[in-house]
Design a protein around this motif. Structure first.
Motif, PDB file in Angstrom:
ATOM      1  N   MET A 102       0.863  -1.199  -0.335  1.00 46.95           N
ATOM      2  CA  MET A 102       0.149   0.410   0.086  1.00 46.95           C
ATOM      3  C   MET A 102       1.016   1.084   0.015  1.00 46.95           C
ATOM      4  O   MET A 102       2.016   1.157   0.410  1.00 46.95           O
ATOM      5  CB  MET A 102      -1.225  -0.489   1.717  1.00 46.95           C
ATOM      6  N   MET A 103       0.051   2.000  -0.661  1.00 44.70           N
ATOM      7  CA  MET A 103       1.284   3.644  -1.427  1.00 44.70           C
ATOM      8  C   MET A 103       0.087   4.662  -0.566  1.00 44.70           C
ATOM      9  O   MET A 103      -0.789   4.560  -1.442  1.00 44.70           O
ATOM     10  CB  MET A 103       2.289   3.255  -2.027  1.00 44.70           C
ATOM     11  N   LEU A 104       1.301   6.372  -0.078  1.00 44.83           N
ATOM     12  CA  LEU A 104      -0.247   6.614   0.123  1.00 44.83           C
ATOM     13  C   LEU A 104       0.758   7.811  -1.336  1.00 44.83           C
ATOM     14  O   LEU A 104       1.972   8.467  -0.319  1.00 44.83           O
ATOM     15  CB  LEU A 104      -0.292   7.405   1.241  1.00 44.83           C
ATOM     16  N   GLY A 105       0.001   8.684  -2.328  1.00 47.62           N
ATOM     17  CA  GLY A 105       0.176   9.464  -2.553  1.00 47.62           C
ATOM     18  C   GLY A 105      -0.429  10.892  -2.524  1.00 47.62           C
ATOM     19  O   GLY A 105      -0.918  10.818  -2.334  1.00 47.62           O
ATOM     20  N   ASP A 106      -0.119  12.198  -1.897  1.00 49.12           N
ATOM     21  CA  ASP A 106      -0.285  13.461  -1.578  1.00 49.12           C
ATOM     22  C   ASP A 106      -0.730  14.845  -2.562  1.00 49.12           C
ATOM     23  O   ASP A 106       1.114  14.934  -2.274  1.00 49.12           O
ATOM     24  CB  ASP A 106      -0.167  13.680   0.014  1.00 49.12           C
ATOM     25  N   ILE A 107      -0.761  14.980  -3.499  1.00 50.36           N
ATOM     26  CA  ILE A 107       0.003  15.271  -4.400  1.00 50.36           C
ATOM     27  C   ILE A 107      -0.964  17.396  -4.205  1.00 50.36           C
ATOM     28  O   ILE A 107      -0.695  18.078  -5.173  1.00 50.36           O
ATOM     29  CB  ILE A 107      -0.440  15.253  -5.734  1.00 50.36           C
ATOM     30  N   ASP A 108      -1.559  17.323  -3.150  1.00 49.57           N
ATOM     31  CA  ASP A 108      -2.379  18.451  -2.694  1.00 49.57           C
ATOM     32  C   ASP A 108      -1.733  19.493  -2.003  1.00 49.57           C
ATOM     33  O   ASP A 108      -0.071  18.983  -2.111  1.00 49.57           O
ATOM     34  CB  ASP A 108      -3.765  18.783  -3.060  1.00 49.57           C
ATOM     35  N   ARG A 109      -1.913  20.598  -2.322  1.00 42.65           N
ATOM     36  CA  ARG A 109      -0.958  22.036  -1.693  1.00 42.65           C
ATOM     37  C   ARG A 109      -0.991  22.093  -0.749  1.00 42.65           C
ATOM     38  O   ARG A 109       0.433  21.998   0.791  1.00 42.65           O
ATOM     39  CB  ARG A 109      -1.230  23.563  -1.659  1.00 42.65           C
ATOM     40  N   GLN A 110      -1.899  21.082   0.485  1.00 42.06           N
ATOM     41  CA  GLN A 110      -1.982  20.717   1.931  1.00 42.06           C
ATOM     42  C   GLN A 110      -1.353  19.951   2.844  1.00 42.06           C
ATOM     43  O   GLN A 110      -0.600  20.222   2.916  1.00 42.06           O
ATOM     44  CB  GLN A 110      -3.317  21.136   2.766  1.00 42.06           C
ATOM     45  N   GLN A 111      -0.565  18.834   1.830  1.00 45.31           N
ATOM     46  CA  GLN A 111       0.320  18.514   2.434  1.00 45.31           C
ATOM     47  C   GLN A 111      -1.474  17.298   3.583  1.00 45.31           C
ATOM     48  O   GLN A 111       0.356  16.768   4.435  1.00 45.31           O
ATOM     49  CB  GLN A 111       1.314  18.387   2.921  1.00 45.31           C
ATOM     50  N   SER A 112      -1.580  17.644   3.603  1.00 47.41           N
ATOM     51  CA  SER A 112      -2.465  16.909   5.048  1.00 47.41           C
ATOM     52  C   SER A 112      -2.521  15.051   5.053  1.00 47.41           C
ATOM     53  O   SER A 112      -2.317  14.768   6.325  1.00 47.41           O
ATOM     54  CB  SER A 112      -4.042  17.191   4.924  1.00 47.41           C
ATOM     55  N   SER A 113      -2.551  14.391   4.117  1.00 45.25           N
ATOM     56  CA  SER A 113      -2.174  12.885   3.472  1.00 45.25           C
ATOM     57  C   SER A 113      -0.760  12.640   4.337  1.00 45.25           C
ATOM     58  O   SER A 113      -0.950  11.671   4.897  1.00 45.25           O
ATOM     59  CB  SER A 113      -2.461  12.243   2.953  1.00 45.25           C
ATOM     60  N   ARG A 114      -0.247  13.474   4.226  1.00 48.16           N
ATOM     61  CA  ARG A 114       1.363  13.227   4.337  1.00 48.16           C
ATOM     62  C   ARG A 114       1.869  13.497   5.524  1.00 48.16           C
ATOM     63  O   ARG A 114       2.199  12.438   6.331  1.00 48.16           O
ATOM     64  CB  ARG A 114       2.839  14.072   3.604  1.00 48.16           C
ATOM     65  N   GLY A 115       0.426  14.181   6.462  1.00 51.51           N
ATOM     66  CA  GLY A 115       0.496  14.690   7.928  1.00 51.51           C
ATOM     67  C   GLY A 115       0.152  14.275   8.291  1.00 51.51           C
ATOM     68  O   GLY A 115       0.933  13.523   9.404  1.00 51.51           O
TER      69      GLY A 115
END
Length: 62
Positions: free
Chosen positions: A1-14
């Motif tokens: 499983m991999m999560l990519g965060d490509i919006d400006r907020q980067q909330s998923s990465r956080g």
């Protein structure tokens, strides 16, 4: 499983950083101009957090 965060907020990465390490692993996907469509081998599922209204016609902006 991999999560990519490509919006400006980067909330998923956080969220991924705060996620309990005892849970099953989710790898972060570092997305840049060279790696946009290259998923590492061994990854079977990918979730992308995109900006609102991301379409094929405006996706190059991100």
């Amino acid at each position: 499983m991999m999560l990519g965060d490509i919006d400006r907020q980067q909330s998923s990465r956080g969220w991924l950083r705060r996620r309990d390490p005892a849970l099953p692993a989710i790898a972060p996907w570092v997305i840049d101009q060279k790696n946009v469509l290259r998923v590492p081998s061994g990854i079977t599922h990918v979730v992308l957090d995109t900006p609102a209204a991301c379409t094929a016609s405006n996706s190059r902006a991100w």
